[in-house]
Write a protein that holds these residues in place. Sequence first.
Motif: not given
Length: 790
Positions: A29-30, A137-138, A320-322, A687-688
């Motif tokens: 995530y950013d 963040r990862e 980002p993953t989200s 999102p997570n």
Amino acid sequence: MRIISLISLFSAFSLSLLAQKALPLKLWYDQPATFFEESLHMGNGRLGALVYGGVEQDVIHLNDITLWTGKPVNRNEDAGASKWIPEIRKALFNEDYKTADSLQRFVQGHNSAYYQPLGKILINDLNTTGNATQYYRELNLDSALTKVRYQKNGVTFNREYFVSHPDKMVAIRLTANKAAALNLTISLTSIIPHQAKAGNNKQITMTGHAVGDPNNSVHFCNMLKVKNIGGEVTASDSTLTLKNVSEAVIYVVNETSFNGYDKHPVTEGAAYIEKATDNLWHLENYSYQQLRERHIADYQQFFSRVSLSLDGEKFDNVRPTSQQLKDYTDKREGNRYLEVLYFQFGRYLLISSSRTPGIPANLQGLWNEHKWAPWRSNYTININLEENYWLSPVANLAEMAMPLNNFVKALSENGKYSAKNYYGIDKGWCSSHNSDLWCMTNPVGEKRELPEWANWNLGGAWLLSNMWEHYAFTQDKEYLKNTLYPLMVGSTDFFLEWLIENPHQPGELITAPSTSPENEYITDKGYHGMTHYGGTSDLAILKELFKNTIQAEKLVHGKTTAYGKKLEETLARLRPYTIGKEGDLNEWYHDWKDYDPKHRHQTHLIGLYPGSHITPEQTPDLAEACRQTLVQKGDNSTGWSTGWRINLWARLKNGEKAYQIYQKLLTYVSPEKYKGPDFRRSGGTYPNLFDAHPPFQIDGNFGGVAGVCEMLIQSHDGIHLLPALPQAWNSGEVKGLCARGGFEIDMKWKDGKVVWAKVKNKAGKTTTLHYNGKIKKIKGKAGKTIIVKG
């Protein structure tokens, strides 16, 4: 078909695997997390941590899976409540369902305890000037490490977090690329009763207890220790202040007074303060790097057993993953990487939340930050706890099922008293809809709640199907003989007494009263009710229980005894399935309508999955009725129900439909407290990547993993490779999936056909391998590995 010798192909096979460059498995995530459903989650099976990764304030929520309200159950609770069972049966067989619904409330006990949050660490930056840039963040699934990185005022700051199983602690390392750049405060707090005190030994100690009477609740001791390089650390009240520090490592340990489901947490509690102190002192023997390496090695021994790659997957370092999840939902893009990531993420979650003896992953796994968690974050045993563990044997995580197995043993002890008090049965044991840390087994509801979920005694019987699967996959004969079989006999003893002859069909056996978990009917006379007799879901569970117990008895005794013959006779007398006028599998004794035709529960389909007594090959009419039931229910549902439906469609050999439902599971869902534009609430994924019921329940994550495995391998009748492969996964490779009989499978496929498969026979069993329209017999020789080419 050709069988290739292991020696001639093994080198080429190994090179094939090595030649594939594994993509990193990361959620990234950013920006920091604002909501629970954006935080990153870590755990060692007992201790859990949720990382928000804020710049000005980093919040790390803590959990301990043994921290619950309450105390051991009163085994004399509601003694004599069984007197209402004959009255309920009388009303039912007079077709007076309203009276039966009303009387059911007299056969209800207390509700479960609450799973409690432990506390939270607050890391506050004292330098409030300047804005953070290049934030990252990862959560790395390959190593179970969480990282945060950002720049501020020309300095790059890094944080690394992990939760160690071998060393029983949370570790956080804070560094910067400039000396003396760390200026911050660290504090401990909680939303449950607590006291915290910081000392000049660079330590904070927080003690407290679960909400409730302190003389009758679980207590805890949480210790935080800072080791710094450079600068100084000072203490004030419950806060440590770090000034001009170049590097800091934070260690956090916790212990509770929980000492067993049947031990009072105060008068018989564990020495939690002494144990926490010992845990903290233990860390003095290792450097941070050594602890980090020990953690990674411990975690990877489980996680690295299984790999999955699908053609077309690419690691996305731009979105980002989200955002990937949003685009997957909105643009319907075929993001193979995200599909694989979700699969492996579920395996990560089980390793992280299911390693504490006797305490399995709960409704939220391990992670809860609410004082009063949704659904108490308890053990819901009418589907959710079972679904938590469907992935365990097939996804090569058999060890993670041991907490569940020990939990069921405890249920069997308390369940003897519930059988007597609520049902008047002196033989065997039973367990109901909910349980908790104290292994409660009584029907819940507190004499005021709806029978559709409160009055149900099939929970223990269904959990035994998970335990049977553990044996079926591992072939652990000691486990079967000493642990599983006695539990199965105890459960079948109860139900042999509970079953009653059907007054409408002499000789036929049914259950009464009966409910179909959380669902409601409308009779042909228009009554909207819950209690009935001869429910299909009850009979489906009992068909599985009796079938498996008959098989277990033959394995344990080497023959069918008189007890086994009695079970065979009882199984033959159980009311058969019926098909409704609309072609669906009837859920109720009569062909009644569902009050909610789209209802999320599909418990009457247990025989199809996770059971195996309904199959397209052996019972085609019943399988077709199951298919019609799924069509009637539609594709939109809650997270856990969606996860289950993937498996049901896969068992019907419909890969395209199973994949379509898997895509539904990956529907983007907004955090619960988000108030901005484009708010989305449905079953799906946060999102997570936590499962959205909504709100969060972890069972959908686990059910999704099981569904992927079921699409790739089925083994309830021989081993079938790619039985429900969707076109979207036309080519790929998997390593380490397991099959019943003690087999482990690696395979590669292209254009929907198996190119090669490696089958390791760990238990020396004989089976048949089905692939590419071919059948190959695998002879029983323990330790032998064969490779077949398509």
